[in-house]
Enzyme design. Structure first.
Site, short mmCIF file in Angstrom:
data_model
loop_
_atom_site.label_atom_id
_atom_site.label_comp_id
_atom_site.label_asym_id
_atom_site.label_seq_id
_atom_site.Cartn_x
_atom_site.Cartn_y
_atom_site.Cartn_z
N ARG A 1 -5.29 0.69 -6.87
CA ARG A 1 -4.09 1.32 -6.31
C ARG A 1 -3.60 2.48 -7.17
O ARG A 1 -2.96 3.39 -6.67
CB ARG A 1 -2.96 0.29 -6.18
CG ARG A 1 -3.21 -0.81 -5.16
CD ARG A 1 -1.91 -1.56 -4.89
NE ARG A 1 -2.10 -2.87 -4.28
CZ ARG A 1 -2.16 -3.10 -2.97
NH1 ARG A 1 -2.08 -2.09 -2.13
NH2 ARG A 1 -2.30 -4.32 -2.52
N VAL B 1 -11.62 3.25 1.78
CA VAL B 1 -10.89 4.18 0.92
C VAL B 1 -9.91 3.43 0.02
O VAL B 1 -9.27 2.47 0.43
CB VAL B 1 -10.16 5.27 1.73
CG1 VAL B 1 -11.15 6.25 2.30
CG2 VAL B 1 -9.30 4.68 2.84
N ASP C 1 -5.22 1.70 10.45
CA ASP C 1 -6.64 1.37 10.56
C ASP C 1 -6.87 0.68 11.91
O ASP C 1 -6.91 1.34 12.95
CB ASP C 1 -7.00 0.49 9.36
CG ASP C 1 -8.48 0.28 9.15
OD1 ASP C 1 -9.23 0.28 10.14
OD2 ASP C 1 -8.91 0.09 8.01
N GLY D 1 0.77 -1.25 0.00
CA GLY D 1 0.00 0.00 0.00
C GLY D 1 0.80 1.29 0.00
O GLY D 1 0.35 2.30 -0.53
N LYS E 1 -7.21 6.27 10.52
CA LYS E 1 -8.64 5.99 10.75
C LYS E 1 -8.80 5.57 12.21
O LYS E 1 -8.97 4.39 12.52
CB LYS E 1 -9.08 4.87 9.80
CG LYS E 1 -10.55 4.79 9.55
CD LYS E 1 -10.90 3.53 8.78
CE LYS E 1 -10.97 3.72 7.30
NZ LYS E 1 -11.47 2.49 6.61
N GLU F 1 3.65 4.31 5.93
CA GLU F 1 2.43 3.52 5.73
C GLU F 1 1.40 4.34 4.96
O GLU F 1 1.38 5.56 5.07
CB GLU F 1 1.82 3.14 7.09
CG GLU F 1 2.04 1.71 7.50
CD GLU F 1 1.27 0.69 6.66
OE1 GLU F 1 0.93 0.97 5.50
OE2 GLU F 1 1.03 -0.40 7.19
C1 PRP Z 1 -3.23 -2.39 4.58
C2 PRP Z 1 -2.43 -1.10 4.67
C3 PRP Z 1 -1.74 -1.22 6.01
C4 PRP Z 1 -2.72 -2.03 6.82
C5 PRP Z 1 -3.43 -1.12 7.77
O1 PRP Z 1 -2.40 -3.41 4.16
O2 PRP Z 1 -1.52 -0.98 3.63
O3 PRP Z 1 -0.52 -1.91 5.91
O4 PRP Z 1 -3.64 -2.62 5.91
O5 PRP Z 1 -4.46 -1.79 8.44
P1 PRP Z 1 -4.46 -2.16 9.97
O6 PRP Z 1 -4.09 -0.92 10.73
O7 PRP Z 1 -5.88 -2.58 10.21
O8 PRP Z 1 -3.49 -3.29 10.19
P2 PRP Z 1 -2.92 -4.80 3.56
O9 PRP Z 1 -2.78 -5.87 4.61
O10 PRP Z 1 -4.29 -4.62 2.97
O11 PRP Z 1 -1.85 -5.07 2.44
P3 PRP Z 1 -1.38 -4.09 1.23
O12 PRP Z 1 -0.50 -3.02 1.85
O13 PRP Z 1 -0.62 -5.00 0.33
O14 PRP Z 1 -2.61 -3.49 0.58
#
Ligand code: PRP
Length: 187
Positions: A169, A157, A107, A48, A135, A103
């Site tokens: 993305r 989002v 979340d 991400g 968030k 990051e």
């Molecule tokens: C998403 C985002 C953060 C994480 C945040 O990653 O990039 O790393 O979730 O969420 P959290 O605070 O609830 O842990 P994801 O696991 O979807 O992988 P990605 O980065 O490859 O999209």
């Protein structure tokens, strides 16, 4: 730029490319003040953060180097599983380094809670958390960002690196996904 088919899946735009650029520069300026002369290691959390990483390091002209780690806790769903998997580990020794974690979104906090501890156990001197989006309404772990670009409501989002099921993305803005897009499929 031509409108994409992806735009039809977006309920509303939260932040335009111009708003993102301006905020990223403000964060870059703050990081410059904090880290000049400290040779930080910018550490992007894939996937991400890849677009934010590319922009923030250019917005912060301090002598530094960079590294990536790939983790996942969502497994294509919309809710964090709580179990953080390392998909691609650090490729260097971080002992004694000042880590600036980059990051896209904080979340539930599961990912950064896990990673902060992980980097400290690997011998980091300090761990500073920089997230483009925060968030706080969904936080399940005791973790806060040191620098946050925008505080976002509890909506799904996407764009500027953030995905749904690995898509969207490449949208240049950050938008809210129409709920029918992710309720169509079973998580
Ligand atoms: C998403 C985002 C953060 C994480 C945040 O990653 O990039 O790393 O979730 O969420 P959290 O605070 O609830 O842990 P994801 O696991 O979807 O992988 P990605 O980065 O490859 O999209």
């Amino acid at each position: 730029m031509a409108n994409s088919m992806m735009d039809q899946d977006i309920l509303k735009v939260l932040y335009t490319p111009e708003q993102i650029r301006a905020r990223v520069q403000e964060l870059g300026d703050a990081l410059y003040e904090a880290f000049q002369g400290r040779n930080p290691l910018f550490l992007g959390v894939l996937k991400g953060s890849f677009i934010f990483m590319a922009d923030i390091i250019r917005a912060c002209q301090v002598k530094s180097d960079l590294e990536f780690i790939a983790v996942s806790s969502y497994q294509n769903g919309t809710k964090s599983s709580g179990v953080v998997q390392i998909l691609h580990d650090l490729q260097q020794d971080i002992t004694g380094r000042e880590i600036v974690v980059i990051e896209d979104i904080l979340d539930s906090g599961n990912t950064l809670f896990f990673l902060k501890n992980y980097f400290m156990t690997k011998g980091a001197k300090s761990v500073t958390i920089v997230t483009l989006l925060d968030k706080p309404s969904r936080r399940a772990k005791a973790i806060t960002a040191d620098y946050a670009g925008f505080v976002v409501p509890d909506e799904f989002v996407v764009g500027y690196g953030l995905d749904y099921a690995q898509q969207y993305r490449n949208l240049p803005y950050i938008g809210v996904l129409k709920p029918e897009v992710y309720t169509k499929r079973a998580d």
